[in-house]
Enzyme design. Structure first.
Site, PDB file in Angstrom:
ATOM      1  N   ARG A   1     -14.366   4.502   7.125  1.00 27.48           N
ATOM      2  CA  ARG A   1     -14.299   3.555   8.245  1.00 27.48           C
ATOM      3  C   ARG A   1     -13.832   4.213   9.551  1.00 27.48           C
ATOM      4  O   ARG A   1     -13.844   3.592  10.598  1.00 27.48           O
ATOM      5  CB  ARG A   1     -13.387   2.379   7.871  1.00 27.48           C
ATOM      6  CG  ARG A   1     -13.911   1.600   6.670  1.00 27.48           C
ATOM      7  CD  ARG A   1     -13.024   0.439   6.300  1.00 27.48           C
ATOM      8  NE  ARG A   1     -13.016  -0.584   7.351  1.00 27.48           N
ATOM      9  CZ  ARG A   1     -12.298  -1.704   7.275  1.00 27.48           C
ATOM     10  NH1 ARG A   1     -11.538  -1.927   6.201  1.00 27.48           N
ATOM     11  NH2 ARG A   1     -12.326  -2.584   8.252  1.00 27.48           N
TER      12      ARG A   1
ATOM     13  N   PRO B   1      -3.894   2.700   2.799  1.00 31.42           N
ATOM     14  CA  PRO B   1      -2.841   3.477   2.136  1.00 31.42           C
ATOM     15  C   PRO B   1      -1.480   3.190   2.767  1.00 31.42           C
ATOM     16  O   PRO B   1      -1.338   3.199   3.987  1.00 31.42           O
ATOM     17  CB  PRO B   1      -3.277   4.928   2.369  1.00 31.42           C
ATOM     18  CG  PRO B   1      -4.758   4.846   2.583  1.00 31.42           C
ATOM     19  CD  PRO B   1      -4.981   3.548   3.299  1.00 31.42           C
ATOM     20  N   GLU B   2      -0.492   2.907   1.919  1.00 29.57           N
ATOM     21  CA  GLU B   2       0.847   2.600   2.388  1.00 29.57           C
ATOM     22  C   GLU B   2       1.759   3.787   2.099  1.00 29.57           C
ATOM     23  O   GLU B   2       1.301   4.843   1.670  1.00 29.57           O
ATOM     24  CB  GLU B   2       1.330   1.305   1.733  1.00 29.57           C
ATOM     25  CG  GLU B   2       0.408   0.129   2.057  1.00 29.57           C
ATOM     26  CD  GLU B   2       0.822  -1.176   1.402  1.00 29.57           C
ATOM     27  OE1 GLU B   2       1.961  -1.265   0.894  1.00 29.57           O
ATOM     28  OE2 GLU B   2       0.008  -2.119   1.393  1.00 29.57           O
TER      29      GLU B   2
ATOM     30  N   ARG C   1      -3.289 -11.098   6.951  1.00 26.10           N
ATOM     31  CA  ARG C   1      -3.135 -10.372   5.682  1.00 26.10           C
ATOM     32  C   ARG C   1      -2.840 -11.363   4.566  1.00 26.10           C
ATOM     33  O   ARG C   1      -2.200 -12.393   4.778  1.00 26.10           O
ATOM     34  CB  ARG C   1      -1.980  -9.351   5.759  1.00 26.10           C
ATOM     35  CG  ARG C   1      -2.045  -8.403   6.936  1.00 26.10           C
ATOM     36  CD  ARG C   1      -3.249  -7.483   6.886  1.00 26.10           C
ATOM     37  NE  ARG C   1      -3.246  -6.594   5.748  1.00 26.10           N
ATOM     38  CZ  ARG C   1      -2.577  -5.443   5.690  1.00 26.10           C
ATOM     39  NH1 ARG C   1      -1.829  -5.046   6.721  1.00 26.10           N
ATOM     40  NH2 ARG C   1      -2.648  -4.676   4.632  1.00 26.10           N
TER      41      ARG C   1
ATOM     42  N   LYS D   1       3.728   6.358   7.511  1.00 25.21           N
ATOM     43  CA  LYS D   1       2.414   6.545   6.903  1.00 25.21           C
ATOM     44  C   LYS D   1       1.683   7.765   7.464  1.00 25.21           C
ATOM     45  O   LYS D   1       0.478   7.921   7.263  1.00 25.21           O
ATOM     46  CB  LYS D   1       1.565   5.286   7.097  1.00 25.21           C
ATOM     47  CG  LYS D   1       2.174   4.042   6.449  1.00 25.21           C
ATOM     48  CD  LYS D   1       1.323   2.813   6.702  1.00 25.21           C
ATOM     49  CE  LYS D   1       1.997   1.558   6.170  1.00 25.21           C
ATOM     50  NZ  LYS D   1       1.185   0.342   6.399  1.00 25.21           N
TER      51      LYS D   1
ATOM     52  N   HIS E   1     -18.947  11.082   5.046  1.00 31.67           N
ATOM     53  CA  HIS E   1     -17.667  10.512   5.471  1.00 31.67           C
ATOM     54  C   HIS E   1     -16.547  11.550   5.550  1.00 31.67           C
ATOM     55  O   HIS E   1     -15.377  11.187   5.679  1.00 31.67           O
ATOM     56  CB  HIS E   1     -17.267   9.375   4.532  1.00 31.67           C
ATOM     57  CG  HIS E   1     -18.268   8.259   4.488  1.00 31.67           C
ATOM     58  ND1 HIS E   1     -18.662   7.577   5.614  1.00 31.67           N
ATOM     59  CD2 HIS E   1     -18.963   7.724   3.446  1.00 31.67           C
ATOM     60  CE1 HIS E   1     -19.551   6.653   5.282  1.00 31.67           C
ATOM     61  NE2 HIS E   1     -19.757   6.730   3.980  1.00 31.67           N
TER      62      HIS E   1
ATOM     63  N   ARG F   1      15.460 -11.428  14.616  1.00 34.63           N
ATOM     64  CA  ARG F   1      14.009 -11.603  14.482  1.00 34.63           C
ATOM     65  C   ARG F   1      13.674 -12.999  13.945  1.00 34.63           C
ATOM     66  O   ARG F   1      14.069 -13.360  12.844  1.00 34.63           O
ATOM     67  CB  ARG F   1      13.428 -10.511  13.587  1.00 34.63           C
ATOM     68  CG  ARG F   1      13.721  -9.110  14.141  1.00 34.63           C
ATOM     69  CD  ARG F   1      13.218  -8.012  13.230  1.00 34.63           C
ATOM     70  NE  ARG F   1      13.657  -6.714  13.709  1.00 34.63           N
ATOM     71  CZ  ARG F   1      13.006  -5.974  14.597  1.00 34.63           C
ATOM     72  NH1 ARG F   1      11.867  -6.421  15.107  1.00 34.63           N
ATOM     73  NH2 ARG F   1      13.475  -4.796  14.972  1.00 34.63           N
TER      74      ARG F   1
END
Length: 271
Positions: free
Chosen positions: A107, A2-3, A260, A56, A89, A151
């Protein structure tokens, strides 16, 4: 995983319904990524004041302290007055006077952590290095460009890092870079001020659209009311490897960056 849009959609789906609730009981299942940090009994009797989001993380403000909830790789939150008994879960249940808040996480990379306030050592460790919120007024195009200049890593990985801007995530990084016409392998330091402004605008546009669409449901995401998201149906490049670009018709390319998957159009996105 989930973002930001999925976390924001989750927040919107239960924040108004749980505000003012009194906590009546807390039960824990199997251990999550991090310990709760207090006795579950310590939460009983506290009231839920509000639910916010930082990156998040969901921040559940209590009458004494707050809970930080992270959904991990596969977690989801549900809230209601008639939830079934906890399943295999379901690892955190907070029963309140207005309903039960539950974290389901197959998970177990998610977490629920108690902190005394947003600035104590526990919260600072989790939130302290997060970048500016992309949907806030603080997300300024010129400052964003300044954050990119030193960067030397590819811009896609900078977006995922969360220090230049928080919460963009894999799906929406690919989509925003497509909208801005920037190839994901381009070094962040090479992006000019005008192109950074395009990317700044694209990030806001993509995330806003994703929230409006209820987020993306690729496998099992749903909000706290059990509703799936639909942004993935409008994706321009994400998960479309080999399919024709919706703008130019060229095949969408897929590569691996930092473990990714990245999707982009060679014709529409320039280095």
């Amino acid at each position: 995983m989930p973002e930001l849009p999925e976390v924001e959609v989750t927040r919107l789906s239960f924040a108004g319904r749980i505000a003012g609730a009194r906590i009546e009981a807390v039960s824990m299942g199997k251990p999550l990524r991090w310990p709760l940090g207090c006795s579950p009994q310590q939460l009983v009797g506290l009231r839920v004041l509000a639910v916010r989001r930082r990156g998040k993380y969901l921040l559940v403000d209590l009458s004494d302290g707050l809970l930080l909830i992270h959904l991990g790789m596969s977690g989801s939150v549900s809230f209601g007055s008639s939830l079934s008994s906890p399943g295999k879960h379901d690892h955190f249940d907070m029963v309140t006077s207005l309903g039960t808040l539950r974290l389901n996480d197959p998970r177990r990379f998610g977490a629920v952590v108690y902190a005394g306030d947003e600035h104590d050592a526990v919260a600072h460790k989790l939130l302290g290095r997060l970048g500016v919120e992309p949907l806030s007024d603080a997300f300024d195009a010129a400052l964003f460009h300044q954050a990119l200049k030193p960067r030397q890593t590819p811009i896609k990985q900078v977006l995922l890092g969360g220090e230049a801007v928080v919460g963009v995530g894999n799906i929406y990084a690919s989509e925003a870079l497509f909208l801005a016409g920037i190839r994901p392998t381009t070094k962040a330091s090479r992006i000019s001020k005008p192109r950074a402004a395009l990317l700044h605008r694209a990030i806001r546009q993509v995330l806003t659209q994703a929230v409006t669409k209820g987020g993306s449901t690729l496998r099992d995401f749903s909000n706290a009311q059990g509703e799936a998201g639909h942004f993935q149906l409008d994706a321009m490049v994400y998960d479309r490897a080999g399919m024709p670009c919706k703008v130019c018709g060229s095949p969408i390319k897929s590569i691996r960056q930092g473990q990714r998957s990245t999707f982009y159009c060679v014709s529409c996105q320039k280095p």
